[in-house]
Design a protein around this motif. Structure first.
Motif, short mmCIF file in Angstrom:
data_model
loop_
_atom_site.label_atom_id
_atom_site.label_comp_id
_atom_site.label_asym_id
_atom_site.label_seq_id
_atom_site.Cartn_x
_atom_site.Cartn_y
_atom_site.Cartn_z
N GLY A 71 0.59 -1.41 0.05
CA GLY A 71 0.01 0.03 -0.03
C GLY A 71 0.85 1.16 -0.24
O GLY A 71 0.18 2.38 -0.46
N MET A 72 2.10 1.34 0.29
CA MET A 72 2.80 2.38 0.58
C MET A 72 3.88 2.73 -0.59
O MET A 72 4.22 3.72 -0.74
CB MET A 72 3.81 2.38 1.91
N ALA A 73 4.22 1.67 -1.26
CA ALA A 73 5.44 1.74 -2.24
C ALA A 73 5.25 2.68 -3.09
O ALA A 73 6.07 3.63 -3.57
CB ALA A 73 5.89 0.28 -2.83
N ALA A 74 3.94 3.10 -3.66
CA ALA A 74 3.83 4.19 -4.76
C ALA A 74 4.10 5.38 -4.13
O ALA A 74 4.81 6.33 -4.64
CB ALA A 74 2.58 4.00 -5.32
N GLN A 130 9.99 13.34 10.74
CA GLN A 130 8.76 14.36 10.91
C GLN A 130 7.74 13.52 10.70
O GLN A 130 6.54 13.91 11.26
CB GLN A 130 9.05 15.59 9.91
N VAL A 131 7.71 12.35 10.01
CA VAL A 131 6.35 11.55 9.74
C VAL A 131 6.82 10.13 10.16
O VAL A 131 8.02 9.60 9.63
CB VAL A 131 6.09 11.65 8.13
N ILE A 132 6.02 9.27 10.80
CA ILE A 132 6.05 8.08 10.85
C ILE A 132 4.89 7.28 9.95
O ILE A 132 3.62 8.03 10.00
CB ILE A 132 5.54 7.56 12.29
N VAL A 133 5.08 6.42 9.40
CA VAL A 133 4.00 5.55 8.53
C VAL A 133 4.01 4.07 9.13
O VAL A 133 5.02 3.54 8.87
CB VAL A 133 4.09 5.74 7.12
N SER A 134 3.01 3.72 9.59
CA SER A 134 3.01 2.38 10.08
C SER A 134 1.64 1.65 9.73
O SER A 134 1.02 2.02 8.65
CB SER A 134 2.61 2.58 11.56
N LEU A 135 1.62 0.58 10.11
CA LEU A 135 0.54 -0.55 9.36
C LEU A 135 -0.88 -0.34 9.99
O LEU A 135 -0.99 0.24 11.39
CB LEU A 135 1.06 -1.91 9.84
N PHE A 136 -1.88 -0.71 9.27
CA PHE A 136 -3.16 -0.50 9.76
C PHE A 136 -3.26 -1.60 10.82
O PHE A 136 -3.02 -2.80 10.86
CB PHE A 136 -3.90 -1.13 8.53
N GLY A 137 -3.97 -0.93 12.14
CA GLY A 137 -4.01 -2.06 13.31
C GLY A 137 -5.45 -2.33 13.69
O GLY A 137 -5.52 -2.99 14.61
N TRP A 184 3.56 13.80 12.72
CA TRP A 184 2.48 12.87 12.27
C TRP A 184 2.65 11.59 12.39
O TRP A 184 4.02 11.17 12.36
CB TRP A 184 2.41 13.37 10.61
N LEU A 185 1.66 11.05 12.66
CA LEU A 185 1.93 9.35 12.53
C LEU A 185 0.67 8.93 11.57
O LEU A 185 -0.42 9.33 12.09
CB LEU A 185 1.82 8.70 13.91
N PHE A 186 1.03 8.12 10.77
CA PHE A 186 -0.09 7.71 9.97
C PHE A 186 0.00 6.27 9.86
O PHE A 186 0.90 5.66 10.08
CB PHE A 186 0.23 8.16 8.28
N GLU A 187 -1.25 5.71 9.60
CA GLU A 187 -1.14 4.10 9.17
C GLU A 187 -1.81 3.97 7.73
O GLU A 187 -2.54 4.84 7.42
CB GLU A 187 -2.28 3.32 10.26
N PHE A 246 -3.69 7.23 3.58
CA PHE A 246 -3.27 7.16 4.97
C PHE A 246 -4.26 7.52 5.85
O PHE A 246 -4.84 8.41 5.67
CB PHE A 246 -1.73 7.77 4.73
N GLU A 247 -4.27 6.79 6.98
CA GLU A 247 -5.09 7.49 8.10
C GLU A 247 -4.25 8.11 9.00
O GLU A 247 -3.41 7.76 9.70
CB GLU A 247 -5.84 6.29 8.63
#
Length: 229
Positions: free
Chosen positions: A28-31, A113-120, A154-157, A221-222
């Motif tokens: 979901g993130m690679a693009a 400045q940004v964290i992108v994590s997995l859907f939980g 920011w923290l996004f999932e 991203f959420e």
């Protein structure tokens, strides 16, 4: 609803992508990552496990190094050359103090400045349950973020309940090849479908244009924590 989706923030330079297994960034993130690195931003991948139990018929001692190599090759396709593996047990990841400490240490070292994590969440859609590893890992990321004295902005999932999107119309082919770099994994997962076809189907699904939204293919991203704009 689609028209209310906000553009992903742009006033940042470093993003830390936190996931549980190899191939997690690619679905979901690679693009979006390809777009970010193409804009000159730094993206770091940190993976809790090496996915050593992820290929049927392959012993963990052989599978782990293979999947690490596939993840590094995949990351390089989207412009990421900083990839680390923490050695937590595949299929037994838990929201424990040791994992939260490693997340905190990595955030402090990378200084994103940004964290992108997995859907939980428990389900991607009705009847489509999430993996326990993903839920435990995402919970650990949230708990760690909440405990940081100076958390990133920011923290996004990356998941189904998007609040923000990245336009990725020009990065689809790159994302397809990044997922296809997990060749051995996908070959075993679906031996009857060519790897490139599997990858294109998954990327098209993950980035499908949304109804009445002129932006075309997007990565969603959420926003879970941090600034609202």
């Amino acid at each position: 609803m689609a028209a209310q989706l906000l553009p992903f923030p742009t006033d940042w330079q470093t993003a830390l992508v936190l996931v549980a297994h190899p191939d997690d960034p690619e679905y979901g993130m690679a693009a979006a990552v390809a777009r970010w690195t193409g804009e000159g931003r730094r993206v770091v991948y940190a993976l809790a496990s090496s996915g050593e139990r992820g290929i049927e018929g392959l012993a963990p001692a052989e599978c782990g190094p293979l999947r690490e190599a596939e993840q590094r090759a995949s990351a390089s396709i989207v412009g990421v050359d900083e990839v680390e593996f923490w050695g937590f047990p595949d299929s037994d990841i838990r929201n424990v103090p040791e994992l939260r400490a490693k997340i905190a240490e990595t955030v402090d070292r990378v200084r994103p400045q940004v964290i992108v994590s997995l859907f939980g969440g428990p389900e991607w859609a009705p009847g489509m349950p999430n993996q326990r590893d993903h839920m435990e890992f995402a919970a650990a990321v949230l708990d760690t973020y909440d405990a940081l004295e100076s958390p990133p902005s920011w923290l996004f999932e990356n998941g189904p309940a998007a609040t923000h999107v990245v336009e990725v119309e020009d990065q689809i082919d790159t994302a397809v090849h990044a997922l296809a770099a997990h060749d051995r994994y996908l070959s075993v997962l679906d031996p009857d479908t060519p790897v490139l076809d599997q990858a294109r189907t998954q990327i098209e699904m993950a980035t499908a244009p949304r109804d009445d939204d002129p932006r075309g293919h997007v990565a969603g991203f959420e926003l879970k924590r941090g600034r609202r704009s």
